[in-house]
Write a protein that holds these residues in place. Structure first.
Motif, short mmCIF file in Angstrom:
data_model
loop_
_atom_site.label_atom_id
_atom_site.label_comp_id
_atom_site.label_asym_id
_atom_site.label_seq_id
_atom_site.Cartn_x
_atom_site.Cartn_y
_atom_site.Cartn_z
N LYS A 216 13.39 -44.74 -8.76
CA LYS A 216 14.10 -44.98 -7.50
C LYS A 216 13.87 -43.83 -6.52
N ILE A 217 13.94 -42.57 -7.03
CA ILE A 217 13.71 -41.40 -6.17
C ILE A 217 12.25 -41.39 -5.70
N GLN A 218 11.33 -41.75 -6.63
CA GLN A 218 9.91 -41.80 -6.29
C GLN A 218 9.66 -42.80 -5.16
N GLN A 219 10.34 -43.95 -5.23
CA GLN A 219 10.14 -45.00 -4.22
C GLN A 219 10.67 -44.53 -2.85
N ILE A 220 11.86 -43.92 -2.86
CA ILE A 220 12.45 -43.45 -1.59
C ILE A 220 11.57 -42.36 -0.98
N SER A 221 11.05 -41.45 -1.83
CA SER A 221 10.20 -40.38 -1.32
C SER A 221 8.96 -40.93 -0.64
N GLN A 222 8.40 -41.99 -1.22
CA GLN A 222 7.22 -42.60 -0.61
C GLN A 222 7.58 -43.35 0.68
N ASP A 223 8.74 -44.02 0.68
CA ASP A 223 9.13 -44.80 1.86
C ASP A 223 9.37 -43.90 3.07
N VAL A 224 10.03 -42.76 2.84
CA VAL A 224 10.37 -41.89 3.98
C VAL A 224 9.29 -40.85 4.25
N ASP A 225 8.26 -40.78 3.41
CA ASP A 225 7.19 -39.77 3.54
C ASP A 225 7.82 -38.39 3.64
N LEU A 226 8.40 -37.96 2.50
CA LEU A 226 9.22 -36.76 2.47
C LEU A 226 8.50 -35.52 2.98
N ASN A 227 7.23 -35.35 2.62
CA ASN A 227 6.49 -34.15 3.04
C ASN A 227 6.35 -34.10 4.57
N PHE A 228 6.02 -35.27 5.17
CA PHE A 228 5.89 -35.31 6.63
C PHE A 228 7.23 -35.04 7.30
N MET A 229 8.31 -35.63 6.76
CA MET A 229 9.63 -35.48 7.35
C MET A 229 10.07 -34.01 7.34
N ILE A 230 9.82 -33.31 6.22
CA ILE A 230 10.21 -31.90 6.12
C ILE A 230 9.44 -31.06 7.15
N LYS A 231 8.15 -31.34 7.28
CA LYS A 231 7.32 -30.60 8.23
C LYS A 231 7.74 -30.90 9.67
N ASP A 232 8.00 -32.20 9.97
CA ASP A 232 8.32 -32.59 11.35
C ASP A 232 9.71 -32.14 11.77
N LEU A 233 10.62 -31.97 10.78
CA LEU A 233 11.97 -31.51 11.11
C LEU A 233 11.94 -30.16 11.82
N GLN A 234 11.05 -29.28 11.37
CA GLN A 234 10.92 -27.97 12.00
C GLN A 234 10.45 -28.10 13.45
N ASN A 235 9.51 -29.02 13.67
CA ASN A 235 9.03 -29.25 15.05
C ASN A 235 10.15 -29.80 15.94
N LEU A 236 10.94 -30.73 15.38
CA LEU A 236 12.02 -31.33 16.16
C LEU A 236 13.08 -30.29 16.53
N ILE A 237 13.44 -29.44 15.58
CA ILE A 237 14.44 -28.41 15.86
C ILE A 237 13.91 -27.46 16.94
N GLY A 238 12.65 -27.09 16.85
CA GLY A 238 12.04 -26.22 17.85
C GLY A 238 12.03 -26.86 19.23
N ALA A 239 11.71 -28.17 19.29
CA ALA A 239 11.71 -28.88 20.57
C ALA A 239 13.11 -28.95 21.16
N MET A 240 14.11 -29.15 20.32
CA MET A 240 15.49 -29.21 20.81
C MET A 240 15.93 -27.84 21.34
N TYR A 241 15.50 -26.77 20.66
CA TYR A 241 15.78 -25.42 21.16
C TYR A 241 15.19 -25.24 22.56
N ARG A 242 13.92 -25.61 22.69
CA ARG A 242 13.24 -25.43 23.99
C ARG A 242 13.87 -26.30 25.07
N GLY A 243 14.22 -27.53 24.71
CA GLY A 243 14.83 -28.43 25.69
C GLY A 243 16.18 -27.93 26.17
#
Length: 462
Positions: A216-243
């Motif tokens: 079940k955890i394996q399936q959710i990790s694939q559905d949400v693309d966990l590695n991409f989400m972790i990497k993109d979260l940092q970009n989103l936080i940085g963009a919100m700071y700048r905005g």
């Protein structure tokens, strides 16, 4: 025969005739009626006499050797000093006279020889009375124009004052209302970023401790693309700071621009005020669908602090910069383009974060096949102990016939609904009347326009 002499008492009559007998006859006739008479035997003498003492009426013979009456009259009408003096032509009955030409060159009446004293005096009196009425009418027109100008000036001043109060209240209120929530967001972003990082660290520990996740955890990790989400979260936080930081910058610029609590003169940094105005206009300077970004070239001199009404001077900067942007956009809209020239060469699409206003020496990215729109701001201290601020654009320029009316109240070259015609008039009042300065416009059609402001570094104590 007796004539009313109240209107022609000591009126100066210049008689121009190449026949001495005619001169003597007219001189005696008019002197007897109370006129002051001067005589001239030719056109050259007549022109000289007019420059020495301006006559009230000129009796001018048409047929004279050298310079005839038509030519003399043309020269009189071409001179600002003598153009308003009534000219009555005289000529013998048997002379071939072009009466149409006599009136075309500026004559007001015509008398035939031999002279009849009553007719001559009556015609002269008529012209003197007409001239008197004309002068009175001009004086009344001048007074009416002066009253109209004063009314317009007062109207503009009232509008300016009302706009200043309304603008100050609006901007101060907006800045306060925006500042509270954005401060809350900006302050909590730090904690949100830390919480996100803690969660990411926790997930990584779980992955290390339990390298084999359940299905079940394996399936959710694939559905949400966990590695991409972790990497993109940092970009989103940085963009919100700048905005949020950008919003705080705009709020600060709004507060500086309005200076709602600074109604008195004070010493200010002019460059800071220009920069604050540019911050407020960045949304107009950025790249648009139909043009590249407008580059602002800052050619700043070493300015001292300047004593001025800061909020009102900011209004002038806002008007002039807005007009420069309008001019550039008008030029863009009026030119014919290859539609492909408006597409970035790399085919990319950008967001507001990717298109800041380029600094001096930078170029707008992506590159466009398009003449670079540009606004140049030049500042300097002059030899007259004033500062000069020049704002130039490379828009379509302003026709010479329009430049003399630019600062008139309610005059605008913009389409209906695009301008009130008050911006430059208000700027003129602020610079010339409130700061004892000067504002001018120089322009070449097709080459852009430059508005230059000069104000004293110091002002008298209020």
């Amino acid at each position: 025969m007796h004539f009313n002499q109240t209107n022609h008492h000591k009126k100066n009559i210049l008689v121009v005739d190449d026949t001495p007998d005619n001169l003597r006859l007219l001189s005696a006739m008019l002197t007897a009626q109370g006129f002051e008479v001067r005589k001239a035997l030719n056109g050259k003498m007549a022109l000289t006499a007019c420059q020495m003492v301006l006559p009230d009426v000129i009796l001018l013979d048409i047929n004279m050797p050298g310079m005839d009456g038509y030519q003399v009259c043309q020269q009189l009408k071409a001179d600002d000093k003598t153009c308003e003096v009534p000219v009555i032509f005289i000529s013998a009955l048997d002379d071939v006279v072009d009466k149409v030409k006599a009136f075309d060159v500026g004559g007001v009446d015509y008398i035939a020889k031999p002279f009849h004293g009553a007719e001559v005096v009556l015609r002269i009196e008529n012209q003197i009375n007409l001239r008197l009425l004309q002068v009175r009418l001009q004086e009344k027109n001048f007074l009416l124009q002066e009253a109209l100008d004063n009314l317009k000036s007062a109207q503009v001043q009232q509008i300016q004052n009302e706009k200043m109060v309304a603008l100050g209240q609006l901007v101060a209120g907006l800045a306060h209302e925006i500042n509270n929530p954005i401060s809350f967001i900006y302050g909590n972003l730090q904690y949100a970023g830390q919480y996100v990082q803690d969660l990411v660290n926790l997930i990584e520990v779980y992955q290390q401790e339990y390298p084999k996740p359940t299905p079940k955890i394996q399936q959710i990790s694939q559905d949400v693309d966990l590695n991409f989400m972790i990497k993109d979260l940092q970009n989103l936080i940085g963009a919100m700071y700048r905005g949020s930081d950008r919003i705080r910058e705009i709020v600060l610029a709004l507060q500086h621009f309005s200076r709602h609590d600074e109604a008195e003169m004070k010493r200010v940094n002019i460059h800071e005020d220009i920069e604050n105005t540019l911050v407020m206009l960045q949304y107009r300077l950025r790249e648009a669908a139909d043009r590249p970004a407008i580059i602002v070239v800052k050619d700043y001199g070493n300015l001292p602090l300047v004593t001025c009404y800061a909020s009102e001077l900011n209004q002038v900067f806002m008007h002039l910069l807005n007009n420069a942007i309008d001019a550039i956009e008008e030029k863009v809209g009026n030119q014919s383009f290859n539609p492909y020239s408006l597409i970035p060469l790399d085919g990319s699409r950008s967001t507001w974060e990717d298109t800041p206003v380029p600094a001096l020496g930078e170029t707008s990215k992506p590159q466009w096949l398009f003449p670079t729109p540009q606004i140049r701001i030049h500042t300097e201290v002059t030899d007259l102990n004033t500062i000069k601020i020049a704002i130039a654009d490379n828009g379509p320029g302003i026709e010479e016939s329009l430049r003399s009316r630019l600062f008139d109240p309610f005059f605008t070259t913009k389409p209906v609904g695009k301008g009130s015609g008050l911006g430059l008039s208000i700027s003129y009042q602020i610079i010339v009347q409130k700061h004892r300065g000067n504002i001018t416009c120089t322009s070449s059609v097709g080459q852009g326009a430059e508005f230059a402001i000069e104000i004293p570094i110091g002002q008298p104590e209020h």
